[in-house]
Every structure is written in structure tokens, then in C-alpha cells.
Scaffold this motif. Structure first.
Motif, PDB file in Angstrom:
ATOM      1  N   ASN A 157       0.824  -1.206   0.000  1.00 26.71           N
ATOM      2  CA  ASN A 157       0.000   0.000   0.000  1.00 26.71           C
ATOM      3  C   ASN A 157       0.858   1.255   0.000  1.00 26.71           C
ATOM      4  O   ASN A 157       0.493   2.257  -0.607  1.00 26.71           O
ATOM      5  CB  ASN A 157      -0.955  -0.005   1.191  1.00 26.71           C
ATOM      6  CG  ASN A 157      -2.042  -1.046   1.029  1.00 26.71           C
ATOM      7  OD1 ASN A 157      -2.411  -1.409  -0.081  1.00 26.71           O
ATOM      8  ND2 ASN A 157      -2.539  -1.544   2.128  1.00 26.71           N
ATOM      9  N   TYR A 158       1.992   1.220   0.676  1.00 23.64           N
ATOM     10  CA  TYR A 158       2.893   2.366   0.687  1.00 23.64           C
ATOM     11  C   TYR A 158       3.414   2.635  -0.717  1.00 23.64           C
ATOM     12  O   TYR A 158       3.437   3.781  -1.173  1.00 23.64           O
ATOM     13  CB  TYR A 158       4.057   2.124   1.644  1.00 23.64           C
ATOM     14  CG  TYR A 158       5.087   3.224   1.611  1.00 23.64           C
ATOM     15  CD1 TYR A 158       4.837   4.439   2.243  1.00 23.64           C
ATOM     16  CD2 TYR A 158       6.287   3.066   0.938  1.00 23.64           C
ATOM     17  CE1 TYR A 158       5.769   5.464   2.212  1.00 23.64           C
ATOM     18  CE2 TYR A 158       7.226   4.083   0.893  1.00 23.64           C
ATOM     19  CZ  TYR A 158       6.969   5.276   1.536  1.00 23.64           C
ATOM     20  OH  TYR A 158       7.885   6.282   1.493  1.00 23.64           O
ATOM     21  N   ASN A 159       3.820   1.587  -1.413  1.00 23.40           N
ATOM     22  CA  ASN A 159       4.315   1.765  -2.779  1.00 23.40           C
ATOM     23  C   ASN A 159       3.226   2.297  -3.701  1.00 23.40           C
ATOM     24  O   ASN A 159       3.485   3.151  -4.552  1.00 23.40           O
ATOM     25  CB  ASN A 159       4.888   0.448  -3.317  1.00 23.40           C
ATOM     26  CG  ASN A 159       6.187   0.076  -2.635  1.00 23.40           C
ATOM     27  OD1 ASN A 159       6.929   0.937  -2.182  1.00 23.40           O
ATOM     28  ND2 ASN A 159       6.464  -1.210  -2.562  1.00 23.40           N
ATOM     29  N   ASP A 160       1.999   1.810  -3.526  1.00 27.23           N
ATOM     30  CA  ASP A 160       0.876   2.343  -4.306  1.00 27.23           C
ATOM     31  C   ASP A 160       0.646   3.817  -3.990  1.00 27.23           C
ATOM     32  O   ASP A 160       0.379   4.626  -4.880  1.00 27.23           O
ATOM     33  CB  ASP A 160      -0.411   1.561  -4.030  1.00 27.23           C
ATOM     34  CG  ASP A 160      -0.368   0.156  -4.597  1.00 27.23           C
ATOM     35  OD1 ASP A 160       0.513  -0.117  -5.454  1.00 27.23           O
ATOM     36  OD2 ASP A 160      -1.201  -0.667  -4.188  1.00 27.23           O
ATOM     37  N   PHE A 161       0.764   4.182  -2.720  1.00 29.88           N
ATOM     38  CA  PHE A 161       0.576   5.567  -2.301  1.00 29.88           C
ATOM     39  C   PHE A 161       1.652   6.465  -2.901  1.00 29.88           C
ATOM     40  O   PHE A 161       1.353   7.555  -3.408  1.00 29.88           O
ATOM     41  CB  PHE A 161       0.602   5.653  -0.771  1.00 29.88           C
ATOM     42  CG  PHE A 161       0.527   7.054  -0.251  1.00 29.88           C
ATOM     43  CD1 PHE A 161      -0.644   7.790  -0.369  1.00 29.88           C
ATOM     44  CD2 PHE A 161       1.628   7.640   0.336  1.00 29.88           C
ATOM     45  CE1 PHE A 161      -0.715   9.077   0.104  1.00 29.88           C
ATOM     46  CE2 PHE A 161       1.574   8.943   0.812  1.00 29.88           C
ATOM     47  CZ  PHE A 161       0.401   9.657   0.700  1.00 29.88           C
ATOM     48  N   ILE A 162       2.899   6.021  -2.877  1.00 31.74           N
ATOM     49  CA  ILE A 162       3.997   6.804  -3.449  1.00 31.74           C
ATOM     50  C   ILE A 162       3.779   6.990  -4.955  1.00 31.74           C
ATOM     51  O   ILE A 162       3.955   8.097  -5.484  1.00 31.74           O
ATOM     52  CB  ILE A 162       5.354   6.124  -3.179  1.00 31.74           C
ATOM     53  CG1 ILE A 162       5.664   6.138  -1.689  1.00 31.74           C
ATOM     54  CG2 ILE A 162       6.476   6.775  -3.957  1.00 31.74           C
ATOM     55  CD1 ILE A 162       5.780   7.515  -1.093  1.00 31.74           C
ATOM     56  N   GLU A 163       3.362   5.938  -5.635  1.00 31.07           N
ATOM     57  CA  GLU A 163       3.091   6.045  -7.070  1.00 31.07           C
ATOM     58  C   GLU A 163       1.945   7.018  -7.316  1.00 31.07           C
ATOM     59  O   GLU A 163       1.983   7.828  -8.246  1.00 31.07           O
ATOM     60  CB  GLU A 163       2.751   4.667  -7.640  1.00 31.07           C
ATOM     61  CG  GLU A 163       2.545   4.653  -9.133  1.00 31.07           C
ATOM     62  CD  GLU A 163       3.790   5.037  -9.928  1.00 31.07           C
ATOM     63  OE1 GLU A 163       3.631   5.555 -11.050  1.00 31.07           O
ATOM     64  OE2 GLU A 163       4.917   4.831  -9.441  1.00 31.07           O
ATOM     65  N   HIS A 164       0.919   6.969  -6.489  1.00 32.49           N
ATOM     66  CA  HIS A 164      -0.205   7.895  -6.617  1.00 32.49           C
ATOM     67  C   HIS A 164       0.263   9.342  -6.422  1.00 32.49           C
ATOM     68  O   HIS A 164      -0.150  10.237  -7.164  1.00 32.49           O
ATOM     69  CB  HIS A 164      -1.290   7.551  -5.598  1.00 32.49           C
ATOM     70  CG  HIS A 164      -2.389   8.559  -5.536  1.00 32.49           C
ATOM     71  ND1 HIS A 164      -3.359   8.674  -6.515  1.00 32.49           N
ATOM     72  CD2 HIS A 164      -2.659   9.536  -4.635  1.00 32.49           C
ATOM     73  CE1 HIS A 164      -4.173   9.663  -6.214  1.00 32.49           C
ATOM     74  NE2 HIS A 164      -3.774  10.201  -5.078  1.00 32.49           N
ATOM     75  N   CYS A 165       1.128   9.565  -5.437  1.00 34.73           N
ATOM     76  CA  CYS A 165       1.625  10.923  -5.178  1.00 34.73           C
ATOM     77  C   CYS A 165       2.436  11.451  -6.352  1.00 34.73           C
ATOM     78  O   CYS A 165       2.377  12.633  -6.681  1.00 34.73           O
ATOM     79  CB  CYS A 165       2.471  10.948  -3.905  1.00 34.73           C
ATOM     80  SG  CYS A 165       1.488  10.743  -2.415  1.00 34.73           S
ATOM     81  N   ARG A 166       3.185  10.567  -6.982  1.00 35.05           N
ATOM     82  CA  ARG A 166       3.976  10.999  -8.149  1.00 35.05           C
ATOM     83  C   ARG A 166       3.075  11.418  -9.307  1.00 35.05           C
ATOM     84  O   ARG A 166       3.412  12.296 -10.082  1.00 35.05           O
ATOM     85  CB  ARG A 166       4.892   9.856  -8.605  1.00 35.05           C
ATOM     86  CG  ARG A 166       6.064   9.636  -7.708  1.00 35.05           C
ATOM     87  CD  ARG A 166       7.030   8.635  -8.300  1.00 35.05           C
ATOM     88  NE  ARG A 166       8.019   8.291  -7.307  1.00 35.05           N
ATOM     89  CZ  ARG A 166       8.302   7.068  -6.904  1.00 35.05           C
ATOM     90  NH1 ARG A 166       7.663   6.042  -7.431  1.00 35.05           N
ATOM     91  NH2 ARG A 166       9.207   6.855  -5.994  1.00 35.05           N
ATOM     92  N   ASN A 167       1.921  10.773  -9.401  1.00 28.96           N
ATOM     93  CA  ASN A 167       1.000  11.060 -10.503  1.00 28.96           C
ATOM     94  C   ASN A 167      -0.110  12.025 -10.095  1.00 28.96           C
ATOM     95  O   ASN A 167      -1.070  12.210 -10.836  1.00 28.96           O
ATOM     96  CB  ASN A 167       0.369   9.757 -11.003  1.00 28.96           C
ATOM     97  CG  ASN A 167       1.405   8.838 -11.594  1.00 28.96           C
ATOM     98  OD1 ASN A 167       2.384   9.280 -12.184  1.00 28.96           O
ATOM     99  ND2 ASN A 167       1.226   7.539 -11.416  1.00 28.96           N
ATOM    100  N   ALA A 168       0.004  12.618  -8.933  1.00 27.83           N
ATOM    101  CA  ALA A 168      -1.043  13.521  -8.441  1.00 27.83           C
ATOM    102  C   ALA A 168      -1.182  14.725  -9.364  1.00 27.83           C
ATOM    103  O   ALA A 168      -0.202  15.259  -9.877  1.00 27.83           O
ATOM    104  CB  ALA A 168      -0.718  13.985  -7.024  1.00 27.83           C
ATOM    105  N   VAL A 169      -2.405  15.141  -9.549  1.00 26.97           N
ATOM    106  CA  VAL A 169      -2.696  16.267 -10.429  1.00 26.97           C
ATOM    107  C   VAL A 169      -2.477  17.586  -9.702  1.00 26.97           C
ATOM    108  O   VAL A 169      -2.000  18.548 -10.282  1.00 26.97           O
ATOM    109  CB  VAL A 169      -4.150  16.168 -10.942  1.00 26.97           C
ATOM    110  CG1 VAL A 169      -4.492  17.356 -11.815  1.00 26.97           C
ATOM    111  CG2 VAL A 169      -4.368  14.871 -11.698  1.00 26.97           C
ATOM    112  N   PHE A 170      -2.800  17.621  -8.416  1.00 26.14           N
ATOM    113  CA  PHE A 170      -2.721  18.848  -7.644  1.00 26.14           C
ATOM    114  C   PHE A 170      -1.675  18.734  -6.547  1.00 26.14           C
ATOM    115  O   PHE A 170      -1.453  17.664  -6.004  1.00 26.14           O
ATOM    116  CB  PHE A 170      -4.067  19.157  -6.962  1.00 26.14           C
ATOM    117  CG  PHE A 170      -5.177  19.404  -7.923  1.00 26.14           C
ATOM    118  CD1 PHE A 170      -5.224  20.595  -8.639  1.00 26.14           C
ATOM    119  CD2 PHE A 170      -6.173  18.477  -8.117  1.00 26.14           C
ATOM    120  CE1 PHE A 170      -6.252  20.846  -9.523  1.00 26.14           C
ATOM    121  CE2 PHE A 170      -7.204  18.719  -9.004  1.00 26.14           C
ATOM    122  CZ  PHE A 170      -7.238  19.910  -9.712  1.00 26.14           C
TER     123      PHE A 170
END
Length: 101
Positions: free
Chosen positions: A50-63
């Protein structure tokens, strides 16, 4: 003579029963320790995934966080309206309306 052999038989039976009970207690304790460590290992794997998924999500964050603070509630609702998962949509609306974002 018969009384002596009977008491020895009883003593032998009691010792065998005690040994068996202790063996079962040790076995149950070992299984409990193993189950607890297996659960911790599984939880560690879930946290890492879940941490790795969260980090990937943060890298692709729009805002960025400062851009989110500047958004109007209507802009936020427009951003989440295209979500296909109804449960996720409702949870996001709850967070937005409660002032969590």
C-alpha cells in the motif's frame, strides 16, 4: 505385592498423562506464536504494498496541497464526478463535505 504394582501403575499413568498434557500445551503455544508471526508478516507485506501504491499515486497527483487549498468546493466536486466506483465516490464526497480536503 498387588498393592505395590497397582500404585506403580497409577504413578506411571499419572506421569504419562502429565507428559502428554505438557506436550499439548507446548504444541499449542508454538502454533500460537507461529500464527502471530505469520499475521505480522502478512501485515508488513500489506503495508509495503500500500505504501508503494501511495507513493506512485503521489507521483502522478494532479494537484499539489497548496492548489487543493485554493480550489472551490464546486471544482472539487467536478474533479470527482467521473469516478466509476460508487463507494469510492460517496467516501470522497463525505471527505470533501466534512472539510477533509
Amino acid at each position: 505385592m498387588e498393592g505395590v504394582s497397582l500404585s506403580k501403575a497409577i504413578e506411571f499413568g499419572v506421569q504419562a498423562g502429565i507428559k502428554e498434557a505438557l506436550d499439548r500445551i507446548h504444541k499449542a503455544n508454538n502454533e500460537a506464536v507461529k500464527a502471530r508471526s505469520d499475521k505480522r508478516f502478512r501485515n508488513t507485506n500489506l503495508v509495503l504494498r500500500n505504501y508503494n501504491d501511495f507513493i506512485e499515486h503521489c507521483r502522478n497527483a494532479v494537484f499539489t496541497s497548496s492548489q487543493i487549498e485554493e480550489l472551490d468546493i464546486n471544482d472539487l466536486l467536478d474533479e470527482v464526478k467521473d469516478i466509476d466506483d460508487p463507494e469510492l465516490y460517496v467516501n470522497l464526497l463525505k471527505i470533501i463535505l466534512d472539510g477533509g480536503i
